[in-house]
Scaffold this active site. Structure first.
Site, PDB file in Angstrom:
ATOM      1  N   HIS A 132      40.990  42.158  30.552  1.00  0.00           N
ATOM      2  CA  HIS A 132      39.700  42.722  30.967  1.00  0.00           C
ATOM      3  C   HIS A 132      39.783  44.239  31.162  1.00  0.00           C
ATOM      4  O   HIS A 132      39.166  44.788  32.088  1.00  0.00           O
ATOM      5  CB  HIS A 132      39.253  42.023  32.250  1.00  0.00           C
ATOM      6  CG  HIS A 132      37.783  42.031  32.505  1.00  0.00           C
ATOM      7  ND1 HIS A 132      37.059  43.200  32.647  1.00  0.00           N
ATOM      8  CD2 HIS A 132      36.898  41.017  32.643  1.00  0.00           C
ATOM      9  CE1 HIS A 132      35.792  42.880  32.880  1.00  0.00           C
ATOM     10  NE2 HIS A 132      35.665  41.565  32.873  1.00  0.00           N
ATOM     11  N   GLU A 190      36.582  41.971  25.563  1.00  0.00           N
ATOM     12  CA  GLU A 190      37.439  40.887  26.042  1.00  0.00           C
ATOM     13  C   GLU A 190      37.505  39.816  24.957  1.00  0.00           C
ATOM     14  O   GLU A 190      36.553  39.059  24.772  1.00  0.00           O
ATOM     15  CB  GLU A 190      36.863  40.295  27.327  1.00  0.00           C
ATOM     16  CG  GLU A 190      36.547  41.323  28.395  1.00  0.00           C
ATOM     17  CD  GLU A 190      35.439  40.841  29.333  1.00  0.00           C
ATOM     18  OE1 GLU A 190      35.458  39.688  29.776  1.00  0.00           O
ATOM     19  OE2 GLU A 190      34.528  41.634  29.608  1.00  0.00           O
ATOM     20  N   HIS A 197      35.400  33.833  35.566  1.00  0.00           N
ATOM     21  CA  HIS A 197      36.745  34.408  35.440  1.00  0.00           C
ATOM     22  C   HIS A 197      37.839  33.696  36.242  1.00  0.00           C
ATOM     23  O   HIS A 197      38.650  34.332  36.920  1.00  0.00           O
ATOM     24  CB  HIS A 197      36.705  35.889  35.836  1.00  0.00           C
ATOM     25  CG  HIS A 197      35.972  36.764  34.843  1.00  0.00           C
ATOM     26  ND1 HIS A 197      35.802  36.440  33.520  1.00  0.00           N
ATOM     27  CD2 HIS A 197      35.370  37.987  34.998  1.00  0.00           C
ATOM     28  CE1 HIS A 197      35.134  37.392  32.897  1.00  0.00           C
ATOM     29  NE2 HIS A 197      34.849  38.343  33.768  1.00  0.00           N
TER      30      HIS A 197
HETATM   31  C1  GAL Z   1      32.555  40.701  32.487  1.00  0.00           C
HETATM   32  C2  GAL Z   1      31.300  39.891  32.543  1.00  0.00           C
HETATM   33  C3  GAL Z   1      30.273  40.670  33.350  1.00  0.00           C
HETATM   34  C4  GAL Z   1      30.820  41.005  34.713  1.00  0.00           C
HETATM   35  C5  GAL Z   1      32.167  41.703  34.557  1.00  0.00           C
HETATM   36  C6  GAL Z   1      32.833  41.954  35.885  1.00  0.00           C
HETATM   37  O1  GAL Z   1      33.535  39.997  31.780  1.00  0.00           O
HETATM   38  O2  GAL Z   1      30.840  39.644  31.235  1.00  0.00           O
HETATM   39  O3  GAL Z   1      29.080  39.923  33.469  1.00  0.00           O
HETATM   40  O4  GAL Z   1      30.938  39.838  35.470  1.00  0.00           O
HETATM   41  O5  GAL Z   1      33.036  40.920  33.793  1.00  0.00           O
HETATM   42  O6  GAL Z   1      32.054  42.761  36.706  1.00  0.00           O
END
Ligand code: GAL
Length: 376
Positions: A207, A341, A133
């Site tokens: 997100h 997402e 991210h």
């Molecule tokens: C999502 C990801 C998960 C986790 C989450 C944040 O986008 O796919 O594995 O990292 O964000 O906790």
């Protein structure tokens, strides 16, 4: 010019000016801007957008986040259905990306490494052996510029940010604009626009976590899901794609017809074990108007997702454990929120068979995702 032509020109121009003034006055009434606090020496605001139905969307320029979506159930009872915090301190603390815009590369990059024009770039590893991210100080954790966009039909906020060259290890100065529009049809329309001055990579998403019972009201296992995706991206135990694009048919990943999220989540299918549940990118067919629907039968709330992106990361809150206390003092327990997402596939720069995520100088990345809410 004849007198009569001149008169009509004056009338049309006056009409146009009056309509614009009315429109911008109307927009201001529909948007409340409050000081929320100061972070990184910059002002953080809370924007409250109210549409004609009296439904409310709250946004903040910290992380360009959605913090509140208040919509009715089938009995007309309004409730917030997204994760966030009532306080400024809660909002600027490191939560798992609640409502944030995520970039420069949403999702994972294996070992934090990618190559562009034979040059290898190394990113901070913030998720086991991988980069996640956009890095620890990604776009979810910066204060964006904000602007109330006037002369639009619906309340609209534009957030912008200049991500400097080599920020979190990514090359190129990147200018980003994210425009949120809250329509009278209860749609959050998100428009993304990005440009760069050096070749770079980009994967941008929002997100937000959703629970159509109301945020903090139990889990999402009874939500009925349809994802118009004939295949998905299998991952290894560190959630990095193996490179395979696997048909969903006959597997617990087949949401081309409606299934509750909980129905097959405990099956002993390798991918459900690696993901601790669903935490995977689905390859959208992109053939129909609506790509994803989520229906929660108790409240009757329906969410539809429409996107031009090739994939969607469906994450069902497997890492939530009740330790984070959100709006109204409610804990966000295991699987109490789901994320859809819209984005490119994870680790695309390291997989030649995945759609390209490069952005070059002179190109403009434009993308749109809509989250639409109703009852049935
Ligand atoms: C999502 C990801 C998960 C986790 C989450 C944040 O986008 O796919 O594995 O990292 O964000 O906790």
């Amino acid at each position: 010019m004849k007198k009569v032509q001149l008169l009509s020109l004056i009338l049309i121009t006056t009409g146009f000016i009056l309509t614009s003034c009315y429109q911008s006055a109307k927009n201001k009434e529909m948007i409340k801007k409050e000081n929320f606090g100061i972070h990184q020496g910059k002002e953080v605001f809370l924007f409250t957008l109210t549409n004609k139905e009296g439904n409310v969307l709250k946004l903040t320029n910290y992380g360009a986040k959605i913090t509140w979506i208040e919509i009715p159930d089938k009995a007309g009872k309004k409730e917030n259905i997204t994760f966030g915090f009532d306080t400024f301190d809660g909002t600027v603390n490191d939560d798992p990306y609640f409502g944030s815009v995520v970039g420069r590369y949403a999702n994972r990059i294996a070992k934090g490494k990618f190559t562009l024009d034979s040059k290898e770039y190394s990113l901070a590893l913030n998720n086991g052996p991988n980069a996640l991210h956009g890095g620890p100080k990604g776009w979810h954790s910066v204060v964006w510029n904000s602007e109330i966009v006037e002369k639009t039909e619906y309340p609209t906020i534009k957030f912008s940010y200049l991500s400097p060259d080599m920020e979190e290890g990514y090359p190129g100065n990147m200018q980003i604009e994210v425009v949120y529009t809250w329509t009278d049809n209860n749609e959050i329309v998100i428009d993304y626009k990005c440009t760069t001055d050096k070749k770079t990579i980009l994967n941008i998403t929002n997100h937000a976590y959703f629970n159509l019972h109301g945020a903090g009201n139990g889990d999402i296992l009874d939500h009925e899901l349809v994802i118009k995706a004939s295949s998905f991206i299998p991952v290894d135990s560190t959630l990095i794609p193996t490179g395979e694009i696997r048909p969903v048919s006959g597997s617990p990943f087949d949401f081309t017809t409606q299934h509750t999220i909980g129905e097959r989540i405990l099956e002993s299918y390798d991918q459900l074990i690696y993901g601790k549940g669903y935490d995977h990118n689905f390859v959208l067919d992109n053939k129909e108007d609506v790509d994803i629907t989520v229906y929660e039968p108790v409240s009757g709330r329906l969410m539809e997702v429409i996107t031009d992106q090739p994939g969607v990361q469906f994450y069902c809150g497997n890492f939530l454990d009740g330790k984070i206390i959100g709006h109204g003092g409610k804990p966000y327990i295991f699987r109490s929120g789901l994320c859809l997402e819209t984005q490119h596939y994870p680790d695309s720069p390291n997989h030649a068979n995945f759609p390209d995520t490069e952005l070059k100088p002179g190109e403009t990345f434009n993308s749109k995702t809509i989250y639409r809410f109703s009852v049935k």
